[in-house]
Structure formats: structure tokens, C-alpha cells
Design an enzyme around this catalytic site. Structure first.
Site, short mmCIF file in Angstrom:
data_model
loop_
_atom_site.label_atom_id
_atom_site.label_comp_id
_atom_site.label_asym_id
_atom_site.label_seq_id
_atom_site.Cartn_x
_atom_site.Cartn_y
_atom_site.Cartn_z
N ALA A 118 3.46 -4.78 2.57
CA ALA A 118 4.53 -5.04 3.39
C ALA A 118 3.52 -5.70 4.69
CB ALA A 118 5.00 -3.59 3.49
N THR A 119 2.92 -5.22 5.19
CA THR A 119 1.93 -5.64 6.06
C THR A 119 1.57 -7.47 5.81
OG1 THR A 119 0.28 -3.89 6.68
CG2 THR A 119 -0.85 -6.10 7.18
N ASN A 152 8.65 4.49 10.62
CA ASN A 152 7.86 5.50 9.44
C ASN A 152 7.18 6.79 9.49
OD1 ASN A 152 6.57 3.40 10.97
ND2 ASN A 152 4.57 4.16 10.12
N GLN A 194 9.62 1.38 4.74
CA GLN A 194 10.01 2.94 4.51
C GLN A 194 11.85 3.41 3.78
OE1 GLN A 194 8.23 5.57 4.34
NE2 GLN A 194 6.12 5.19 5.64
N ALA A 198 5.84 -1.52 -2.84
CA ALA A 198 5.74 -0.49 -3.28
C ALA A 198 5.56 0.62 -3.20
CB ALA A 198 4.77 -1.30 -4.29
N HIS A 199 4.16 1.05 -2.65
CA HIS A 199 3.33 2.32 -2.66
C HIS A 199 4.40 3.19 -2.08
CE1 HIS A 199 1.09 2.21 1.36
NE2 HIS A 199 1.22 0.98 1.33
N THR A 208 -3.22 -16.96 -7.53
CA THR A 208 -2.37 -16.62 -8.86
C THR A 208 -1.96 -15.10 -8.61
OG1 THR A 208 -4.32 -17.17 -9.61
CG2 THR A 208 -3.37 -15.71 -11.36
N CYS A 264 -7.76 11.28 15.93
CA CYS A 264 -8.83 12.24 14.88
C CYS A 264 -10.08 12.66 15.11
CB CYS A 264 -8.62 11.51 13.75
SG CYS A 264 -9.01 9.57 14.87
C1 LIG Z 1 7.29 0.57 8.53
C2 LIG Z 1 6.26 0.26 7.65
N1 LIG Z 1 5.62 -1.17 7.37
C3 LIG Z 1 4.50 -1.95 7.14
C4 LIG Z 1 3.58 -0.47 6.40
C5 LIG Z 1 2.78 -1.93 6.26
O1 LIG Z 1 2.84 -1.53 4.50
P1 LIG Z 1 1.05 -2.32 3.87
O2 LIG Z 1 -0.32 -1.59 4.93
O3 LIG Z 1 0.80 -1.37 2.58
O4 LIG Z 1 0.61 -3.41 3.36
C6 LIG Z 1 4.35 0.52 6.81
C7 LIG Z 1 2.73 1.40 5.61
O5 LIG Z 1 2.23 1.63 6.13
C8 LIG Z 1 5.02 1.12 7.08
O6 LIG Z 1 5.38 2.55 6.92
C1 LIG Z 2 -12.72 -21.90 -7.23
C2 LIG Z 2 -11.82 -20.73 -6.85
N1 LIG Z 2 -11.12 -21.18 -5.80
C3 LIG Z 2 -10.15 -20.24 -5.64
C4 LIG Z 2 -9.33 -20.02 -6.90
C5 LIG Z 2 -8.63 -19.28 -6.71
O1 LIG Z 2 -7.74 -17.74 -7.14
P1 LIG Z 2 -6.08 -16.91 -6.62
O2 LIG Z 2 -5.71 -17.32 -6.95
O3 LIG Z 2 -6.79 -15.44 -7.43
O4 LIG Z 2 -6.75 -16.74 -5.53
C6 LIG Z 2 -9.45 -20.03 -8.51
C7 LIG Z 2 -9.08 -19.99 -9.40
O5 LIG Z 2 -8.12 -20.20 -9.72
C8 LIG Z 2 -10.35 -20.93 -8.33
O6 LIG Z 2 -11.58 -21.28 -9.74
#
Ligand SMILES: Cc1ncc(COP(=O)(O)O)c(C=O)c1O
Ligand SMILES: Cc1ncc(COP(=O)(O)O)c(C=O)c1O
Lengths: 126, 384, 384, 126
Positions: free
Chosen positions: C73-74, C153, C181, C202-203, C241, C326
Site C-alpha cells: 500500500a505504501t 488505521n 485498512q 494484502a497483509h 518481474t 517506544c
Molecule cells: C491506511 C494505511 N495505508 C498504508 C499502509 C502501508 O502499508 P504497507 O506498509 O504494507 O505498504 C498502511 C499499513 O501500514 C495503512 O494502514
Molecule cells: C541485469 C538485470 N537487471 C535488472 C533486472 C530486473 O530484475 P527484476 O525484474 O526482478 O526487478 C534483471 C532481470 O530481469 C536483469 O537481468
């Protein structure tokens, strides 16, 4: 990076079996060829005629599976066609075999090769 | 396609090692916790992440603190290139790279060109190697960043980065190295490499897709602008909840690669050489790239007199990449091979074989037999 | 800490569902293939990804083609905000959002402010809700983008997005909604929401960390500048990828959430209400956020007369988040709670309880008992 | 968001047991207090003296576990100290208990409360 999965079963079958492929021997055959440099496609068509109609067709080809399948299809269907009226319906063929529009040019190469061979059989309009 | 597939496409993605998979699953099954949370689950996730960071760092001789986790090499390349160019724009707006780099390098450079940077893309020699002296001549007082990959993903050539790094130092330019294909295949240490930024991927060395890292030199530390903001993770360079299981997977993959670094590359090179020895005697067959300065796992071969797509279609049991395009038709011959002077027809009829941990002698022998038969049939079908 | 942990921190990260984990492991174990590769392994990966895309889309009533996968989400928030603001800069450079948004929204907005954009951050009412009329008054002819989260959140309030969307339409501004959320907790459809861009994670709903998505409306399609370049995946908006196993995990998590969308939110709301019913009678206990307009899984409570850190330390068996800081000391009271007018001491002594699929009545009852005892001890210890 | 894991075992023990906590009864006790609004820390110290030295110490506190542990430590160590010389070594205490530098201010709150109570016992320099 695309392999066999992008082709229809019919294209794969024709590519694998290439019915009608080969160089015929005999005095009645006429040869036509055409090519397209960008994709390095080359098509060679051999025709034999009887009574103003195509009697038989053979071919050789360097090209992609779609081109090969299309050519095999054309070769199988040409016999019986009038030499005077040899227009291929390239778009219908593409639709039938699932050939993407970007490759239509390669079907025109087939058409050109067929026409070139036919020209040798029926040199000029009466 | 009913035959078992011979997977020779490790440079595209290397199948995940079962031990990596097990480590990831274990991490997924662990007590839940956001690594930013203070409760025990969160702390455990953070500890797993830090252990993995140390393992990734160890493979390339870096301190753990120099590793920034990303979603892959593409993001690492972008963070390095967009990030360093933008952060150093006041010092200069000239960037240097090669025409044969990966799209994840060339495309951010193209973006920077649209932002007003000047980008010089050099063409390597026909063997894929850039002459460091030629590169040095391209450097100017305003050159802030040079990006040269260690191992080329299409043809496997290994650049002379020591000489390139020295040239960058003399010119005061930062050096970014895309080592996505190098890590775990070609032993290297960031200290000796003398690079400021190094991109890494997990999935090219039997780790998971979707995680990578950028090494960022500590001293002197290159200025970098993040691609995204929020959350403060990874020293503010890469925000977002850290995916512990992915990072654990990368750590395990890198640890395994490190443990095997003294035998596995030689074994892979042996497989590659065996395959080439079987193909080289066939007529009209051309090796791409320098014959010696090459990574052990990649073999790129161009085949004359056949259509590349037909060749691949004739080899359905062989999972390989091609220097070219696809049945969808809008493929163009590989820009890498064209930059090296291969004509379109040959570039289009190119196969990249890339071997990995599970590859056997039987695999490469079967591949060679398959290719030979395919060439024979297609060449027989073609006009003289 | 020898007691089993009661995990009430689902809003930080929701433990992965075993079925999601199994689907991911299956995907990892499948025949290898880069989803961009043409061989069978690559095609199979692509098919798994497209099936998951359809499942993610289905949960929010979107067409599959409107889903762009990201690393979370970030990244989705950043792509939406940096991407839309920069791509529409010629139309205007004014942006509107709330002080109570997530850092993944506020930090890219702060970045844009440094790039010369004007950012108006509105303060919601003390109950956490923004008055749509107040938001509408903040819109100007040059306002290109409004970003308002669906579910907060920290305190769980649900904004009146229908009214906000209508205001955006009238003003010709794009609307981005952070629904990280909300998805799977609060039923919504992008059609009814009338948003141009929606961020998903997703998480937060029992999927894997490290994968998310941005919904991008198809018609009219908002202009977006990518954060990164190269490879062309995801319509050029998000290169790299694609991580099939991660995306499969998100797809499965969203499918499970959709299947349970008619009972699970009510069950979660029941747990939340039960917990609140147990805490509310205690002295000097304060509910944060609107009492009705709220997501079912989040309960934020401030406790008077105690130190927040001591309270959490007294509850080691309880995995919760706090509105504050904290032991490391540089924590500050939650900016969200402060924006809503909570004084520092109360903001600092806040616990966010968030429930999820595995949470039971026994869990929330035990949590309530634990909190009551902790309050009693700490209050007895404190000066009168 | 940090829980118990950020504290040392000794801090956790003192936090859990708070030896010496409570309000003493008796005429000889003197009370001092101090607070720090930002963290809402409040410290109340009770001292009893004999022959110019601290005889006993009690306390109440609202504060973080570090503050509580530090205060319990101070309360245990004060007895025997001369009222005329009640300087706490705040930095040494922080180092001993692993209290982060950002929290040093809270230890000064403890010091202030101790001094305030001591002042009541030994009102002025001779
Ligand atoms: C409202 C909201 N936006 C964005 C995020 C960012 O998610 P993530 O850190 O998994 O990218 C969160 C969770 O931390 C969230 O609660
Ligand atoms: C030399 C090189 N750089 C960058 C990438 C990009 O990797 P990815 O698509 O997993 O981010 C690849 C593979 O596709 C690569 O062979």
C-alpha cells in the site's frame, strides 16, 4: 520470448507436419518467390496447372509458425482455383488461424509468391 | 510439450531452491508481527530481517548496514539511477551508460533525459565489452553517474569494472553497477568493485521473485533521493512494511550461493561450455559476446538460416529465452544484439541458454540434440 | 511473555491465512518461469497472476484491468499521489488531504510540497470525521488531487467518501482513497465509491506482506507518472518481474475476504464491541473516533492516569499497537490523536486493539481482564 | 510501539516488583515531587532521615518502565547517604539500566523529587 503456447492447435499441427512442403520434380512446375527482409521471411511456391486451374502446389519457407501454417493451408486449398482469379483472402486466413494483425504482412508475402508462380503459368491476360 | 521441460532459462528466473522455499514458509508461519511493531512477533520479524541482511551483505563483502531492501532489481536500478541523478543534479546533469544495459537501467535514464539530463549511451565492441578508455573519454566534469552492469543478462559478458571504477573515481562520478545477473554467479566484493551503488535480485539466484536490494556505499555515502516516501523504513530510502518472508528468502538464497561460490560457478561454466561444444560444429551458428570474459551461466547463440520463432516453436520441451520477439508479433530483435552489430535476421534467431543449480549434463546434452534436430528440419524446409 | 500472546494487532499486519500460505507455497513450487517468458512455466505464472488480479478486482467491484500490482500500500499510495500530482501538474498544483492520513500519504505530499505543490491538510473533527462541506470549501480550480482514506488505521473511523467524491467531481479534482485498512473489512465497490485511485494492501487482510495494488479507474483514466521505469510490466505503470507467489497470495486473501464479507465484518464488530463494553466502565477510559462510523476491526482507547509505555510493558502477553512511542524514547504521541485534540498524555497512553479472523471471544475477554489489572496496578503506583 | 523486549531483565524485574513503592505513614517522613509535562512523568518521593543521613525512602510514580526502575533503584540505594550530599549520578544510572539518552530528562525528574524531599529534612545550609 513466446513459445508454442501462443499458437492454436491447428497452427501447431500444420507447423509440425507441413503438408505439401518440398521441391517438386517435373517439367510442368513453375516457381514463384517473395520475401520480407525485416522478419527475414522467405516464401517459395511451386504451382502446376491443368486447364487454366491450379492442379497442385508445393512450397518451401523460412518463416514463423504462423507463416508456415498459413502457407500449408494455402497450398492445400489452391488446387482447383482458376489461375485467372487467384486472390487469397488474407484477412480471412489470418482470422481462421489466429494470426495477429502485426503479421498480416507475412501473409502478403505468401500471396506475392503464389502470384509470381501463377504468372509463370498464365503469362498474360488474353 | 508432454516431454518434461528442460529449464535453461535461469537468467530470466531461477527456480526457487527448496531450502529457500522452506525458509520462507517457516517465516510466513511464524508468530505474526509487523517488523515495526514492538511486541514479540514484530521483534522476531525484525531479527529475521536483520539476519537476512547480513547474509545478503556477506555475499558481496558489504557491511549489513549498506543493504537497502527493495522489491527487486528493477526498483534497485531505479532507486540508484533516478535517486542519484536527481539528488546530485546541482553538481551536474550528465549521465553515462551502455546501450546494452537492462531496460531497468535504460528506461530510468530515458526518463531523466526527459527531465533535462544529458545521457550518453556508449556502444560496446561487437564482443559486448566496453573499452574502459572509451568510457573514460565520455566522462565530463558534469558527469555525476555512470551505470555499467557487471554481467549482461542477454549474452553474459563480464565488464572490466575495476578499470571503469577507476575512471569514475578520476572523474568524480558515482558508479552504479547492476549486478542482478552477477551475484552468486561471479564472485565479487563491493570493496574491490569500488562501486557506490550495486543492484541485486533474489530470483536470479534461486531466491523469490519480488525482492532485491541496493547496496549503498557507506563512506563516502552517495546522495540518493528516494522513489517513495512514508514510514521511514530502510533509512528512509525505501518505505513500506518490510516483507520478512521475502527478505528471509533472499537471505537464504544468498547464503546458499555464497556457500557454493567456489564450486558452482565452475560447474555451471562446464555445462555452458559443453553445450557450446555441441552446438559450435553445426553450420551457421554464432556465439554472442566475448568468448572468455563471461559469466558461467549464460550462453547466447544465433542461428543462421532459420526463423527464431519457428526455432523456439520446434523446441517446446526447451525453456529458453530468445533474443527476440514473440508470436504476438510486435517483437523486435534484441536491442542488445543489434547494438553489438548482429543483423536483424540473426538477432531474431537467437537463443539464450542459461543454466542453474538443477541443470545436469543430461539437460544440456538433450538441449543440444533438440537444437540440432530443429535446425535440420527448419533448414530443410527453407528455400535454398 | 511465557503466556501465549493474544494477537490484537491485525491493523499492523494480519497473520497470513494458512490457505493463503498454501497457495503461495504451491505457486513457489510450480514449474519455474518468469511471467514475461513464453515457455509453459512463464505462461502458467502469467495465468496465476491474471486469476489473482481478477480476485483482487472482484473484492472491490473493479474490472481486472484496473488493478496494478505494487509492493504494498505504501507504494500504491506513492504511485497514486506522486504519480497523479506530477502527471497533472500542468492543470494545477494544489493538493488536499487530511492530517490524519497514513504516513504513506502524508510523506509523498510533503515531498510534493518541496517540489512546489501547495498542499492543504485539513483537520477532521474530534471524532475523526471530516465534514465533506469543509473539504469542498478547500477545493480550488487548481486542485488536481484529493486523498482521503476510507478507514483510518489508528482509530478505525470510516469517512463519508460518497459526499467527498461528489465534491471532487464538482471541482474536477481526482480522488485517491487509501483503502489499505478497508478492503475486506468494510464492503465497498469502486463504482459507488467513485474514486479514481484506490490503494490496497494484502497483509492487512491475512495476505502476505510485500504486495499490494493500486486501482486505477479506466474511464476516465487518470494520468499517472510511474515511480520507476523499465520492463513495461503492469501497463508501464509498475516495472519489474511480477512476483507470482506474492500476487497469488493477495488474490487468495482477497477471495477469502470476499467469501466472508457478509459475516466476518459483523463478527469482528461484535468482538470489538464486546471489548469496548468491558473497558468502557473503567474509570478515565476514552474511546477514540466516532462511535458509529467505524470499521469493525479497530478499537482505539486512551487511558488516563497511566504512562502508555508502562501500560504496554505491563501487558506483555498482549500484542497491540499504541498511539505512541517506544522505549527507545524518540517516540512522540500519535500525530493522528493529536490532530483530533487528544492531549499528549492521553495520546501517549493509547492502545489500538485490532481483531481478525483468528480472534476469539476468549481473546478479547482476556485482553480486557489484562488491561483492567494493568490499569489498577499502575494507577495504584501513581501519585494521587 | 515497543513492548517489553526493549528493556533489560533488571528493568523488567524492578518494573514488575517496584520494591519500596508506596506511601509511608508516620510523622518523620517528608515528601518531594517533580514532574515533566511532555511525557506526563510524575515522581513523588518520601524520605525519612536519621542523624543527617537518609534512613528510608518510599515513592509513587507515573512513568515509563525505565523511570520506574530507576526510581526503585534510587530508593534502594539512598539510605545511608548524607542529606548534605544527595547528588545522583544520573548518567551512571542510565548506563547501568540501559536507559536511552532521550530519557535522561526523566532521571532528572527523579533527582528533582529527591532533592525536594531532602530539602524538607535539611531546610537550609548551616
Ligand atoms: C491506511 C494505511 N495505508 C498504508 C499502509 C502501508 O502499508 P504497507 O506498509 O504494507 O505498504 C498502511 C499499513 O501500514 C495503512 O494502514
Ligand atoms: C541485469 C538485470 N537487471 C535488472 C533486472 C530486473 O530484475 P527484476 O525484474 O526482478 O526487478 C534483471 C532481470 O530481469 C536483469 O537481468
Amino acid at each position: 520470448m513466446t513459445g508454442a503456447g501462443a499458437y492454436s492447435a491447428e497452427v501447431l499441427r500444420l507447423f509440425a507436419t507441413t503438408p505439401g512442403a518440398g521441391v517438386p520434380v517435373g517439367p510442368d512446375w513453375r516457381r514463384g518467390e517473395a520475401s520480407e527482409p525485416l522478419s527475414a521471411t522467405r516464401v517459395e511456391v511451386y504451382l502446376r496447372a491443368e486447364a487454366g486451374r491450379v492442379a497442385d502446389c508445393r512450397y518451401r519457407v523460412r518463416g514463423c509458425p504462423h507463416t508456415i501454417a498459413a502457407l500449408a493451408t494455402v497450398a492445400a486449398r489452391l488446387p482447383g482455383s482458376s489461375l485467372a482469379d487467384l486472390a487469397l483472402d488474407v484477412r480471412a486466413l489470418a482470422a481462421e488461424l489466429g494470426i495477429p494483425p502485426e503479421k498480416l504482412g507475412r501473409l502478403f508475402v505468401i500471396q506475392d509468391a503464389v502470384r509470381a508462380a501463377a504468372l509463370q503459368l498464365a503469362p498474360a491476360d488474353p | 510439450m508432454s516431454d518434461p521441460v528442460i529449464y535453461l532459462d535461469h537468467a530470466a528466473t531461477a527456480p526457487i531452491d527448496p531450502r529457500v522455499r522452506a525458509a520462507m514458509d517457516e517465516s510466513l508461519a511464524a508468530a505474526p508481527g509487523n517488523p515495526s511493531s514492538g511486541h514479540p512477533g514484530g521483534r522476531a520479524a525484525r531479527e529475521r530481517i536483520e539476519a537476512a541482511r547480513a547474509e545478503v551483505a556477506a555475499l558481496i563483502g558489504a557491511p549489513a548496514a549498506a543493504i537497502v531492501f527493495t522489491s527487486g532489481a528493477t526498483e534497485a536500478d531505479n532507486l540508484a539511477i533516478l535517486g542519484a541523478a536527481r539528488a546530485n543534479a546541482a553538481r551536474g546533469r550528465h549521465l553515462v551508460s551502455l546501450r546494452t544495459e537492462h531496460r531497468a537501467v535504460l528506461d530510468p535514464l530515458a526518463r531523466l533525459a526527459r527531465e533535462g539530463f544529458r545521457v550518453t549511451l556508449l556502444t560496446p565492441a561487437a564482443d559486448g565489452l566496453i573499452d574502459p578508455a572509451a568510457l573514460e573519454r565520455a566522462l565530463e566534469p558534469g558527469t555525476t553517474l555512470v551505470s555499467v552492469m557487471l554481467v549482461n543478462n542477454e549474452i553474459g559478458v563480464v565488464q572490466d569494472l575495476a578499470a571503469i571504477a577507476a575512471a569514475c573515481r578520476r572523474a568524480g562520478a558515482l558508479l552504479h553497477v547492476d549486478a542482478a545477473q552477477a551475484a552468486g554467479r561471479v564472485p565479487f566484493e563491493v570493496g574491490a568493485l569500488d562501486a557506490d551503488l550495486v543492484s541485486l535480485a533474489a530470483h536470479k539466484v534461486h531466491g523469490p521473485v519480488g525482492v532485491g536490494a541496493l547496496y549503498v556505499r557507506r563512506a563516502p555515502r552517495p546522495a540518493l533521493e528516494p522513489l517513495a516516501y512514508g514510514g521511514g523504513q530502510e533509512g528512509g530510502l525505501r518505505p513500506g512494511t518490510l516483507a520478512a518472508h521475502q527478505i528471509v528468502g533472499m537471505g537464504r538464497a544468498y547464503a546458499l550461493a555464497r556457500a557454493a561460490l567456489h564450486e558452482e560457478p565452475a560447474r555451471l561454466a562446464g555445462l555452458r561450455d559443453r553445450l557450446w561444444a555441441a552446438l559450435a560444429p553445426l553450420p551457421d551458428v554464432h556465439l554472442n559476446g566475448h568468448p572468455e570474459a563471461r559469466a558461467p551461466h549464460i550462453l547466447s547463440v544465433s542461428f543462421g538460416g532459420v526463423d527464431g520463432e519457428a526455432l523456439r516453436c520446434e523446441l517446446p520441451q526447451l525453456a529458453v529465452s530468445s533474443g527476440s520477439a514473440c508470436a504476438s508479433g510486435h517483437g523486435e530483435p534484441s536491442y542488445v544484439l543489434r547494438a553489438l552489430g548482429r543483423d536483424d535476421a540473426l538477432a531474431q534467431a537467437t537463443l539464450r541458454f542459461s543454466v542453474g543449480r538443477q541443470t545436469t549434463v543430461a539437460d544440456v546434452d538433450a538441449a543440444a540434440v533438440g537444437v540440432r534436430r530443429a535446425l535440420e528440419r527448419l533448414r530443410a524446409l527453407a528455400p535454398a
